[in-house]
Design an enzyme around this catalytic site. Structure first.
Site, PDB file in Angstrom:
ATOM      1  N   ASP A 102       0.871  -1.335  -0.082  1.00  0.00           N
ATOM      2  CA  ASP A 102       0.148  -0.057  -0.172  1.00  0.00           C
ATOM      3  C   ASP A 102       0.822   1.120  -0.004  1.00  0.00           C
ATOM      4  OD1 ASP A 102      -2.955   0.853   0.292  1.00  0.00           O
ATOM      5  OD2 ASP A 102      -2.032   1.867   2.165  1.00  0.00           O
ATOM      6  N   TYR A 146     -12.479   8.344  -1.566  1.00  0.00           N
ATOM      7  CA  TYR A 146     -11.893   8.334  -0.124  1.00  0.00           C
ATOM      8  C   TYR A 146     -10.874   9.254   0.233  1.00  0.00           C
ATOM      9  CZ  TYR A 146      -8.389   4.835  -1.164  1.00  0.00           C
ATOM     10  OH  TYR A 146      -7.134   4.301  -1.337  1.00  0.00           O
ATOM     11  N   TYR A 229      -2.265  10.477   3.435  1.00  0.00           N
ATOM     12  CA  TYR A 229      -3.332  11.164   2.767  1.00  0.00           C
ATOM     13  C   TYR A 229      -3.301  12.689   2.453  1.00  0.00           C
ATOM     14  CZ  TYR A 229      -5.170   6.770   3.101  1.00  0.00           C
ATOM     15  OH  TYR A 229      -5.444   5.261   3.196  1.00  0.00           O
ATOM     16  N   HIS A 289      -6.921  -6.327  -2.210  1.00  0.00           N
ATOM     17  CA  HIS A 289      -5.721  -5.304  -1.634  1.00  0.00           C
ATOM     18  C   HIS A 289      -4.797  -5.781  -0.526  1.00  0.00           C
ATOM     19  CE1 HIS A 289      -4.187  -1.331  -1.507  1.00  0.00           C
ATOM     20  NE2 HIS A 289      -4.296  -0.973  -0.485  1.00  0.00           N
TER      21      HIS A 289
END
Length: 311
Positions: A102, A146, A229, A289
């Site tokens: 990730d 998201y 993020y 994922h």
């Protein structure tokens, strides 16, 4: 899992938790994503340690059992890389094999580009190495995407704050296990996309969830929302972005990341190899994922085969 040691190392003014298993000079550094933590590598650590590797899985600053930095909102990817180098220096480890998942893929490749003498090869799961320029996904997807929602200061904090940490992790694991990109409706928050009646993925137990929940209960989500993020637009000053070490990408065919605009084409039609010329790609037909937790025996075998071929 009981044989895994849990060490605490103080570097750069913070105490870091590092899960450690195995012995020897061949060291594998595991880098987690979100909402993961060192625990997401539990199966890989045991398998690789049994195969003769020493395995290390740190919690990043502000994650899990590692210290929360004084100003989480100022955490950067550069901090994560500097932390990793300091941990390796503290342990007297000169070179590692890196396995990342990730968003952990970004510090893995930054470590490789900024400190090429420290990395033998790289294995990534679910995400390829992409250009280190600002991401364009938010421009291509609707407002409810998201990443766009979590990029907005305060929005995810308010959304997550309605639930305990265990429920937040549960909902994200369910969302990220699907093959579609999580996109909320205009009048809906991301946490509202998962009903309480929806079961966990069959490979993720209530005990696993309780472990994750307890770790995030300790750390909270403030640092986790900052990195990754709110940190994707960092400038690392890298003039040569070409990776010089061998690399392997393990990609689940049912991973929602493949639905990111242009991602499947980027991986399948050679663009990914422009930045990583010595790249092998393996697709897992049923992989989501979380392939390392979903199909640990298969993923362990793939990682071991690759590492052994580059020892």
């Amino acid at each position: 899992m009981d044989q895994i040691q849990h060490n605490f190392i103080t570097v750069r003014g913070l105490k870091f938790h590092v899960a450690d298993l195995g012995e020897g000079s061949n060291v594998v550094l595991f880098l987690h994503g979100f909402p993961e933590i060192w625990y997401s590598w539990r199966y890989q650590m045991v398998a690789l340690a049994n195969a003769g590797f020493r395995t290390l899985a740190p919690d990043y600053r502000g994650y899990g059992l590692s210290d929360i930095p004084p100003e989480p909102e100022k955490t950067t990817f550069a901090d994560l890389v500097a932390d990793l180098v300091a941990i390796l220096d503290h342990l007297g480890i000169n070179k590692v094999f890196v396995v990342a998942k990730d968003f952990g893929v970004r510090p893995a490749y930054l470590l490789t580009l900024l400190h090429p003498h420290r990395v033998s090869c790289v294995v990534t799961l679910g995400v390829p190495h992409v250009p280190l320029e600002p991401r364009k996904y938010r421009e291509s997807l609707t407002e409810g995407f998201y990443i766009s929602r979590w990029n907005e200061p305060g929005r995810a904090e308010a959304d997550f704050g309605r639930f305990d940490a265990k429920t937040v992790v549960r909902n994200i694991y369910i969302l990220f296990s699907r093959s579609e990109i999580p996109i909320a409706d205009e009048k809906q928050e991301v946490m509202d996309m998962v009903d309480a009646s929806v079961p966990l993925p069959p490979w993720f137990t209530e005990e696993d969830l309780a472990t994750y929940g307890a770790l995030y209960e300790k750390s909270g989500f403030k640092t986790a929302l900052q990195v990754p993020y709110r940190s994707f637009d960092e400038d690392f000053g890298i003039t040569d972005p070409i990776v010089k070490v061998p690399a392997l990408l393990i990609m689940g065919c049912k991973d929602y990341v493949l639905k990111f605009p242009g991602m499947e084409e980027y991986i399948k039609f050679g663009k990914a190899k422009e930045l990583v010329p010595d790249l092998d790609i393996i697709y897992l037909p049923e992989g989501t994922h979380f392939v390392q937790e979903q199909s640990p025996e298969l993923v362990n075998e793939l990682i071991l085969d690759f590492l052994r071929s580059h020892m």
